[in-house]
Write a protein that holds these residues in place. Structure first.
Motif, short mmCIF file in Angstrom:
data_model
loop_
_atom_site.label_atom_id
_atom_site.label_comp_id
_atom_site.label_asym_id
_atom_site.label_seq_id
_atom_site.Cartn_x
_atom_site.Cartn_y
_atom_site.Cartn_z
N ASN A 105 0.82 -1.21 0.00
CA ASN A 105 0.00 0.00 0.00
C ASN A 105 0.85 1.26 0.00
OD1 ASN A 105 0.94 -0.40 2.55
ND2 ASN A 105 -0.95 0.14 3.60
N PRO A 106 1.71 1.42 -1.02
CA PRO A 106 2.48 2.66 -1.07
C PRO A 106 1.54 3.85 -1.20
CG PRO A 106 2.60 1.53 -3.17
CD PRO A 106 1.92 0.60 -2.22
N PHE A 107 1.94 4.98 -0.63
CA PHE A 107 1.12 6.19 -0.77
C PHE A 107 1.26 6.69 -2.20
CE2 PHE A 107 2.61 6.64 3.79
CZ PHE A 107 1.49 6.00 4.28
N PRO A 108 0.26 7.39 -2.69
CA PRO A 108 0.36 7.94 -4.05
C PRO A 108 1.31 9.13 -4.09
CG PRO A 108 -1.73 8.54 -3.07
CD PRO A 108 -1.04 7.64 -2.09
N LYS A 109 2.57 8.87 -3.73
CA LYS A 109 3.59 9.91 -3.70
C LYS A 109 4.84 9.32 -4.36
CE LYS A 109 2.24 11.43 0.95
NZ LYS A 109 2.04 12.86 0.79
N SER A 110 5.89 10.12 -4.43
CA SER A 110 7.12 9.62 -5.02
C SER A 110 7.74 8.57 -4.09
CB SER A 110 8.10 10.75 -5.24
OG SER A 110 8.59 11.20 -4.01
N ILE A 111 8.66 7.78 -4.66
CA ILE A 111 9.36 6.77 -3.86
C ILE A 111 10.03 7.45 -2.66
CG2 ILE A 111 11.30 5.15 -3.91
CD1 ILE A 111 10.58 4.66 -6.88
N TYR A 112 10.68 8.56 -2.93
CA TYR A 112 11.38 9.30 -1.88
C TYR A 112 10.41 9.70 -0.77
CZ TYR A 112 14.45 12.74 0.30
OH TYR A 112 15.22 13.44 1.19
N ASP A 113 9.29 10.30 -1.19
CA ASP A 113 8.34 10.79 -0.18
C ASP A 113 7.69 9.66 0.61
OD1 ASP A 113 8.81 13.42 -0.69
OD2 ASP A 113 7.21 13.62 -2.17
N ASN A 114 7.55 8.50 -0.05
CA ASN A 114 7.01 7.35 0.68
C ASN A 114 7.91 7.00 1.86
OD1 ASN A 114 4.64 5.45 -0.07
ND2 ASN A 114 5.27 6.39 -2.00
N ILE A 115 9.23 6.94 1.61
CA ILE A 115 10.17 6.58 2.67
C ILE A 115 10.27 7.71 3.69
CG2 ILE A 115 12.52 5.82 3.20
CD1 ILE A 115 11.08 3.93 1.35
N ALA A 116 10.23 8.95 3.19
CA ALA A 116 10.43 10.10 4.08
C ALA A 116 9.19 10.38 4.92
CB ALA A 116 10.78 11.34 3.26
N TYR A 117 8.09 9.69 4.61
CA TYR A 117 6.83 9.99 5.29
C TYR A 117 6.94 9.85 6.81
CZ TYR A 117 1.81 9.85 6.18
OH TYR A 117 0.54 10.12 6.63
N GLY A 118 7.44 8.70 7.25
CA GLY A 118 7.55 8.47 8.69
C GLY A 118 8.52 9.43 9.37
N PRO A 119 9.78 9.51 8.85
CA PRO A 119 10.72 10.45 9.47
C PRO A 119 10.17 11.87 9.54
CG PRO A 119 11.87 9.03 7.93
CD PRO A 119 10.41 8.70 7.81
N ARG A 120 9.42 12.29 8.52
CA ARG A 120 8.88 13.65 8.54
C ARG A 120 7.84 13.82 9.64
NH1 ARG A 120 8.50 14.29 2.15
NH2 ARG A 120 10.48 15.37 1.78
N ILE A 121 6.89 12.87 9.75
CA ILE A 121 5.85 13.11 10.76
C ILE A 121 6.38 12.94 12.17
CG2 ILE A 121 3.84 12.57 9.32
CD1 ILE A 121 3.76 9.83 10.42
N HIS A 122 7.46 12.16 12.31
CA HIS A 122 8.01 12.03 13.65
C HIS A 122 9.16 12.98 13.90
CE1 HIS A 122 5.44 8.70 14.59
NE2 HIS A 122 5.80 8.08 13.50
N GLY A 123 9.53 13.74 12.88
CA GLY A 123 10.58 14.74 13.04
C GLY A 123 11.91 14.16 13.48
N ILE A 124 12.25 12.94 12.98
CA ILE A 124 13.49 12.33 13.45
C ILE A 124 14.65 12.61 12.50
CG2 ILE A 124 12.55 10.49 14.90
CD1 ILE A 124 12.67 8.65 12.52
N PHE A 125 14.75 13.83 12.04
CA PHE A 125 15.97 14.20 11.29
C PHE A 125 16.19 15.69 11.52
CE2 PHE A 125 12.45 15.02 8.55
CZ PHE A 125 12.77 16.17 7.88
N GLU A 126 17.46 16.09 11.36
CA GLU A 126 17.80 17.48 11.66
C GLU A 126 17.71 18.34 10.41
OE1 GLU A 126 18.90 18.58 14.89
OE2 GLU A 126 18.06 16.65 15.48
#
Lengths: 262, 452
Positions: A105-126
């Motif tokens: 069930n990939p999101f209808p987004k780019s491959i990059y944004d699919n992976i970045a989805y979790g890190p972005r919502i949890h803010g686990i990157f600087e």
């Protein structure tokens, strides 16, 4: 009552379920299930359709919360902390206990944004650079990097079914969970894609506690260290995979693994 | 009568087919019913066609025979007087008029009724012959191996095609009549003056042969239409419609949703005249008073804002139900996937559901805009007829549809440029909404393909 194989070595469980019952409305789907899930092992749940194995899996990261009629009794602990207590933040819980679904069930987004989805919502990157690193690492660990590194901006839905499923696994490990729940991750895939996912599970098992629900006994035998046999909402038998398949205690288990039913 | 004949054909063919089935003791290629339909249709369709054709040509034949009669020599030579006499004689002969005072018409009545009854009998006989011939021919084809079913199916298909062509051709017909009148208008006022002029004040009393093209600038109308229909109404409808759709699909308890959704859709069923009252009697004075109370002295009681707000309320259901459908159509797996990543419900909506449903939402918004732009009653009642080119929503403004109504119901004669300008306005409006619908439907279609 669950039969525990005598050979099963005692390990400190990562997750521990104590007399868990799950109800859908009035119907009881899981009856008084207790099981310990060890870290850094692959645990397989096998059993015929409708035996409650998926329901129990979804109880482990509270995905049943999304079903209005579902109700969970008993206690499930993650590192000794009850995940159904009021102090447990379900968002935090799901970041620690990730999940991969039956159908990719990939999101209808780019491959990059699919992976970045979790890190972005949890803010686990600087910074932006860190995110690139997380995406690359997750894809590498999911064995997908070589195939997609030149087209990270393509939509995730454009990948093949097997690649989509590995994308979903990469997406789950991008937030660096402690437990990964897999609900029949290969049931929608062809044999070659299935082999790749199984290989991936073997590689990941040293790092995460993996719980996999599967219909295929061969798959359970190939990928898992421990196996629990579910039947009619109960765990009939739990032990080392080799013991369950070669030397089952219960007649029901024996019948199932020899293909008498299910 | 035709129906009776067809029914007789249907019954007899069906019973013959039953008999055949009994005789041969076996199976027919088609059920007896289909044989009945086959014969019935063979009688019905040619006869009905003939009746239509006959009704079209028989008045000409009657007239010809009347003119050939000796009494016709007494008709006046002047064309119009002659036609009048003939028409009045005909009306008396057919019974449409009881008597006539026209001395020229009197001698014509008798030949007219003779010819009429003669041709009526010819018509009836011809109808019977055609029905009989078609019926007999098709009746003879009722045989066990005859595939009546496929033929009946073909006729049914043809009827369905015809029905769908009616809609298509009426679109073309509407377009053609609009284009025709629009060209007549553009012969009097150049399209450039019309499309780019900024002053609108057609004078229906002016000399129609020499219109003042500077009074036919439609820019203020288009501006008013856009401001009311596409800007103000959308500012109201999009956020409210979207948020209610999100609440209803994602948060609401199923029981609440079960009655709230139909209740929202009732809004779509309220007649637009009622919205018009609401706008003119309630919202407009309220806005004026509000504007006055904050110190805006020149607020109009027929403000664009009032019309736009009420129009926005009217189209909330369009936006909301399209958004609702497309959000609900996003697979549950998407939502689960996001929640399992530890996203909250609102993050899931913002980052996954709305983007995935966006094409459907955009399509719904475009349909709503085209509906708002074409809306007439609300603006007729709540907006004014003063064509102001102003950015202030509190000013009175007018729209294309209001002016169409004003021009068509105005005092000018039908071929006056002021009246004809209504068609040009309608044509432009038609093109705009057609374009919007086209884009909206193609967007919606692409979105459907993505998930099916």
């Amino acid at each position: 009552m669950t039969k525990i194989h005598p050979n099963l070595e005692a390990v400190d469980p990562k997750m521990n379920a104590e007399s868990v019952s799950v109800y859908y409305g009035d119907k009881q789907a899981i009856k008084d299930v207790s099981i310990g899930i060890p870290a850094k092992y692959v645990t397989a749940f096998i059993g015929p359709s409708g035996c409650g194995k998926s329901t129990f899996l979804r109880a482990l990261n509270r995905m049943n919360d999304t079903i209005p009629s579902a109700r969970v009794e008993g206690q499930i602990e993650l590192d000794g902390e009850n995940i159904y207590s009021n102090s447990m933040d379900v968002v935090q819980l799901r970041a620690r206990v990730g999940m991969v679904f039956q159908k990719p069930n990939p999101f209808p987004k780019s491959i990059y944004d699919n992976i970045a989805y979790g890190p972005r919502i949890h803010g686990i990157f600087e910074q932006k650079g860190d995110l690139d690193g997380i995406v690359e690492n997750s894809l590498k660990r999911a064995g997908l990097w070589e195939e997609v590194k030149d087209r990270l901006n393509d939509p995730g839905t454009a990948l093949s079914g097997g690649q989509q499923q590995r994308l979903c696994i990469a997406r789950a490990i991008a937030v660096d969970p402690e437990v990964i729940l897999m609900d029949e991750p290969c049931s929608a895939l062809d044999p070659i894609a299935t082999a790749k996912i199984e290989e991936l599970i073997a590689e990941l098992s040293g790092r995460y506690a993996i719980v996999i629900v599967t219909h295929s006994m061969q798959q359970a035998a190939r990928v898992s260290d421990r196996t629990a046999f579910f039947h009619l909402g109960e765990i009939v038998e739990y032990g080392r995979t080799s013991d369950i398949f070669t030397n089952p205690i219960e007649q029901r288990t024996k019948d199932y693994i020899t293909g008498r039913y299910g | 009568m035709v129906l009776g004949l067809a029914l007789a054909g249907w019954l007899s063919a069906r019973s013959r087919a039953w008999a055949l089935r009994a005789d041969s003791g076996g199976r027919l290629a088609s059920l007896p019913n289909y044989h009945g339909w086959y014969v019935g249709l063979w009688i019905f369709i040619p006869t009905v066609l003939f009746v239509f054709v006959w009704n079209a040509i028989s008045p000409g034949l009657v007239l010809q025979s009347v003119l050939g009669s000796p009494a016709a020599e007494g008709l006046p030579a002047i064309e119009s007087a002659r036609l009048d006499a003939l028409r009045e004689a005909r009306d008396v002969a057919t019974g449409a008029a009881s008597s006539t005072t026209n001395p020229d018409a009197l001698p014509m009545i008798a030949p007219f009724s003779d010819a009429l009854s003669q041709y009526r009998w010819i018509g009836i006989v011809l109808t019977l012959i055609i029905a009989g011939a078609a019926g007999a021919w098709s009746y003879l084809r009722v045989k066990p191996e005859f595939g009546a079913r496929t033929r009946v199916e073909r006729v049914i298909m043809a009827v369905l095609i015809l029905a769908s062509l009616v809609a298509v051709f009426s679109t073309f017909g509407i377009l053609a009549s609009l284009i025709f009148e629009t060209f007549r208008f553009f012969e009097m006022v150049s399209p450039i003056d019309f499309l780019f002029g900024t002053f609108w004040s057609p004078d229906p009393m002016a000399n129609p042969d020499n219109p003042d093209p500077t009074r036919y600038g439609a820019i203020p109308l288009f501006w008013g239409t856009l401001l009311i229909g596409a800007v103000i109404a959308m500012i109201v409808a999009i956020p409210i419609g979207m948020m209610s759709a999100i609440y209803l699909t994602q948060y609401a308890h199923p029981r609440f949703r079960a009655w709230a959704k139909p209740a929202l859709e009732i809004l779509a069923g309220v007649p637009t005249v009622v919205y018009g009252y609401f706008a003119a009697l309630t919202v407009a004075p309220m806005i004026r008073d509000l504007a006055m109370s904050v110190g805006i002295a020149n607020a109009s009681s027929e403000s664009a804002l009032a019309a736009g707000i009420v129009m926005g309320v009217m189209i909330i259901p369009f936006v909301s139900s399209m958004a609702d459908d497309s959000i609900a159509a996003v697979p549950q797996a998407m939502r689960d996937g996001s929640l399992a990543m530890g996203a909250t419900t609102s993050e899931t909506i913002k980052l996954v559901l709305v983007p995935a449903a966006l094409p459907g939402i955009v399509g719904g918004v475009m349909l709503a805009i085209s509906r708002a732009i074409g809306e007439t009653m609300i603006v007729v009642m709540a907006a004014s007829t003063a064509a102001n080119l102003s950015a202030n929503p509190l000013d009175s403004m007018t729209t294309v549809t209001v002016q169409i109504v004003a021009m068509l119901t105005g005092e000018g004669s039908f071929d006056h440029p002021a009246t004809l300008s209504a068609f040009a306005l309608g044509f432009v409006l038609f093109l705009v909404t057609l374009g919007l619908n086209f884009v909206a439907l193609s967007v919606v279609k692409r979105y459907r393909e993505a998930y099916e």
